[in-house]
Design a protein around this motif. Structure first.
Motif, PDB file in Angstrom:
ATOM      1  N   VAL A  65       0.984  -0.977  -0.065  1.00 16.42           N
ATOM      2  CA  VAL A  65      -0.028  -0.046  -0.094  1.00 16.42           C
ATOM      3  C   VAL A  65       1.007   1.317  -0.041  1.00 16.42           C
ATOM      4  O   VAL A  65       1.534   1.475   0.971  1.00 16.42           O
ATOM      5  CB  VAL A  65      -0.907   0.200   1.291  1.00 16.42           C
ATOM      6  N   ALA A  66       0.519   2.202  -0.921  1.00 13.49           N
ATOM      7  CA  ALA A  66       1.466   3.329  -1.137  1.00 13.49           C
ATOM      8  C   ALA A  66       0.716   4.499  -0.896  1.00 13.49           C
ATOM      9  O   ALA A  66      -0.531   4.726  -0.857  1.00 13.49           O
ATOM     10  CB  ALA A  66       1.990   3.471  -2.571  1.00 13.49           C
ATOM     11  N   SER A  67       1.318   5.544  -0.243  1.00 12.96           N
ATOM     12  CA  SER A  67       0.755   6.912  -0.003  1.00 12.96           C
ATOM     13  C   SER A  67       1.357   7.900  -0.453  1.00 12.96           C
ATOM     14  O   SER A  67       2.439   8.128  -0.436  1.00 12.96           O
ATOM     15  CB  SER A  67       0.315   7.123   1.497  1.00 12.96           C
ATOM     16  N   TRP A  68       0.661   8.902  -1.158  1.00 12.63           N
ATOM     17  CA  TRP A  68       1.590   9.950  -1.758  1.00 12.63           C
ATOM     18  C   TRP A  68       0.590  11.037  -2.219  1.00 12.63           C
ATOM     19  O   TRP A  68      -0.473  11.106  -2.787  1.00 12.63           O
ATOM     20  CB  TRP A  68       1.921   9.399  -3.354  1.00 12.63           C
ATOM     21  N   ASN A  69       1.099  12.297  -1.478  1.00 11.17           N
ATOM     22  CA  ASN A  69       0.445  13.376  -1.918  1.00 11.17           C
ATOM     23  C   ASN A  69       1.128  14.042  -2.970  1.00 11.17           C
ATOM     24  O   ASN A  69       2.180  14.429  -3.129  1.00 11.17           O
ATOM     25  CB  ASN A  69       0.673  14.515  -0.771  1.00 11.17           C
ATOM     26  N   VAL A  70       0.365  14.045  -4.079  1.00 11.19           N
ATOM     27  CA  VAL A  70       0.785  14.555  -5.312  1.00 11.19           C
ATOM     28  C   VAL A  70       0.703  16.045  -5.904  1.00 11.19           C
ATOM     29  O   VAL A  70       1.524  16.215  -6.998  1.00 11.19           O
ATOM     30  CB  VAL A  70       0.267  13.588  -6.481  1.00 11.19           C
ATOM     31  N   ASN A  71       0.037  16.706  -4.969  1.00 11.16           N
ATOM     32  CA  ASN A  71      -0.159  18.076  -5.277  1.00 11.16           C
ATOM     33  C   ASN A  71      -0.559  18.460  -6.759  1.00 11.16           C
ATOM     34  O   ASN A  71       0.165  19.045  -7.557  1.00 11.16           O
ATOM     35  CB  ASN A  71       1.248  18.767  -5.025  1.00 11.16           C
ATOM     36  N   SER A  72      -1.657  18.057  -6.963  1.00 11.96           N
ATOM     37  CA  SER A  72      -2.259  17.854  -8.245  1.00 11.96           C
ATOM     38  C   SER A  72      -2.147  16.666  -9.226  1.00 11.96           C
ATOM     39  O   SER A  72      -1.138  16.590  -9.760  1.00 11.96           O
ATOM     40  CB  SER A  72      -1.837  19.322  -8.986  1.00 11.96           C
ATOM     41  N   VAL A  73      -3.355  16.001  -9.212  1.00  8.75           N
ATOM     42  CA  VAL A  73      -3.218  14.839  -9.843  1.00  8.75           C
ATOM     43  C   VAL A  73      -3.053  15.063 -11.292  1.00  8.75           C
ATOM     44  O   VAL A  73      -2.415  14.309 -12.300  1.00  8.75           O
ATOM     45  CB  VAL A  73      -4.322  13.947  -9.643  1.00  8.75           C
ATOM     46  N   THR A  98      -1.439  17.788 -12.918  1.00  4.37           N
ATOM     47  CA  THR A  98      -0.040  17.976 -13.177  1.00  4.37           C
ATOM     48  C   THR A  98       1.169  17.015 -13.048  1.00  4.37           C
ATOM     49  O   THR A  98       2.056  16.841 -13.608  1.00  4.37           O
ATOM     50  CB  THR A  98       0.186  19.498 -12.161  1.00  4.37           C
ATOM     51  N   ARG A  99       0.713  15.973 -12.302  1.00  2.00           N
ATOM     52  CA  ARG A  99       1.477  15.208 -11.819  1.00  2.00           C
ATOM     53  C   ARG A  99       1.383  13.671 -12.403  1.00  2.00           C
ATOM     54  O   ARG A  99       2.013  12.576 -12.188  1.00  2.00           O
ATOM     55  CB  ARG A  99       1.489  14.838 -10.190  1.00  2.00           C
ATOM     56  N   LEU A 100       0.359  13.752 -13.579  1.00  2.00           N
ATOM     57  CA  LEU A 100      -0.025  12.611 -13.949  1.00  2.00           C
ATOM     58  C   LEU A 100       0.851  11.582 -14.696  1.00  2.00           C
ATOM     59  O   LEU A 100       1.042  10.310 -14.364  1.00  2.00           O
ATOM     60  CB  LEU A 100      -0.998  12.871 -15.154  1.00  2.00           C
ATOM     61  N   LEU A 109      12.733  14.131  -9.675  1.00  2.00           N
ATOM     62  CA  LEU A 109      12.165  14.500 -11.069  1.00  2.00           C
ATOM     63  C   LEU A 109      12.042  15.982 -11.157  1.00  2.00           C
ATOM     64  O   LEU A 109      11.973  16.587 -10.290  1.00  2.00           O
ATOM     65  CB  LEU A 109      10.832  13.726 -11.550  1.00  2.00           C
ATOM     66  N   GLU A 110      11.962  16.453 -12.474  1.00  2.00           N
ATOM     67  CA  GLU A 110      11.563  17.633 -12.819  1.00  2.00           C
ATOM     68  C   GLU A 110      10.026  17.865 -12.464  1.00  2.00           C
ATOM     69  O   GLU A 110       9.255  17.084 -12.801  1.00  2.00           O
ATOM     70  CB  GLU A 110      11.468  17.758 -14.399  1.00  2.00           C
ATOM     71  N   LYS A 111       9.726  19.176 -12.020  1.00  2.00           N
ATOM     72  CA  LYS A 111       8.525  19.493 -11.731  1.00  2.00           C
ATOM     73  C   LYS A 111       7.804  18.343 -10.700  1.00  2.00           C
ATOM     74  O   LYS A 111       6.702  17.790 -11.056  1.00  2.00           O
ATOM     75  CB  LYS A 111       7.549  19.888 -12.656  1.00  2.00           C
TER      76      LYS A 111
END
Length: 286
Positions: free
Chosen positions: A12-20, A22-24, A273-275
């Motif tokens: 199980v992974a948890s990740w705050n992506v700060n906009s799905v 932009t981070r797709l 990674l970038e951005k």
DNA sequence: ATGGCCGGGGCACCCGGA
């Protein structure tokens, strides 16, 4: 035949992506390079459900469960197999009169995977100590405790994960400076979260050492004792390069699950990674 | 000592983040 007798390993992974949106690309790439992850819990998707990019995940054969809003907050579950009994918001199991305004912001989604309820949270940031948002954070955590009490009435296998916006111990922060007066490390926030995590621990057992026999316990700390391990770094001041971070993304496990836990680690790669998102994934295997 | 950088909304900055 043996495989039927032995319980399935789960990641199980948890990740705050700060906009799905932009981070797709980062997210789909990460799923491809981490094929053993069974369920990815996202926070800060920042998109209404109608605009959530489901197709890229479905093309990779993942099932998506989403609970979002415009511009802010938003949580999602990205799962290899369909989830059972998916619930959005506190109001799914708590009465509206005690939930009040605490479901206005979309921060809670959960589902059952292989008999384990996975609760994905985006805890309010709180802005600054004493602010209106800070009071909201504390009220939100108090309601979370009620939500967990009710959840634990139906299952003893629970993984509560997400962005908690709280570092419980000093070693979870790169510096000791001003931590008592800083959001995410103030004594009241820590005390409030510790009280939440004590759910299910009976009064008689209160004197015993954590994490057993009751309460929810930090999976990461089962395997790693030292500091210097973080899951969030400020975009400013080259914080990541200098490892000036905070460990605020967590997997808290109920006792049986904690005993089963095999690994818990932080994947630094996406932060390079970038951005990037300002957070990076935390993964638990049990 | 302060703030630095992001994303979204929407088109100029402001809100919110942590």
């Amino acid at each position: 035949m043996l495989s039927l007798l032995k319980p399935n390993r789960m990641q199980v992974a948890s990740w705050n992506v700060n906009s799905v949106r932009t981070r797709l690309g980062h997210i789909t790439d990460w799923l491809k390079t981490n094929p053993d992850v069974d369920i990815l819990c996202l926070q800060e998707t920042k998109v209404v459900d109608a605009d959530f990019p489901k197709a890229p995940f479905e093309e990779l054969n993942y099932h998506t469960y989403i609970y979002g809003q415009k511009a802010y907050n938003g949580v999602a579950l990205i799962s290899k197999t369909p989830l059972d009994n998916v619930r959005m918001g506190f109001g799914a199991i708590l009465d509206a009169d005690i939930v009040g305004d605490l479901d206005d912001q979309k921060r809670v989604i959960s589902g059952v995977l292989d008999g384990v309820r996975i609760l994905n949270l985006y805890v309010p940031n709180g802005s600054s100590i004493g602010s209106e948002k800070y009071e909201y954070k504390l009220r939100w955590l108090a309601l979370l405790k009620q939500y967990l009490i009710k959840t634990l009435e139906e299952t003893d296998k629970l993984n509560v994960c997400g962005d908690f916006n709280i570092a419980l111990e000093n070693k979870d922060i790169y510096t000791d400076e001003k931590r008592d007066t800083h959001i995410m490390s103030s004594p009241i926030e820590r005390e409030t979260l510790r009280d939440v995590l004590a759910v299910g621990r009976s009064m008689e057992r209160e004197h015993l050492k954590e994490p057993l026999p009751g309460g929810l316990a930090d999976a990461f700390r089962k395997f790693t004792d030292e500091g210097g391990h973080f899951s969030w770094w400020d975009y400013r001041a080259a914080s990541f390069r200098r490892n000036m971070g905070w460990r605020i993304d967590h997997h808290y496990l109920s006792p049986e699950l904690y005993k089963q836990a095999k690994r818990c680690w932080i994947d630094l790669e996406p932060r390079k990674l970038e951005k990037p998102s300002d957070h990076t994934p935390v993964i638990v295997e049990y």
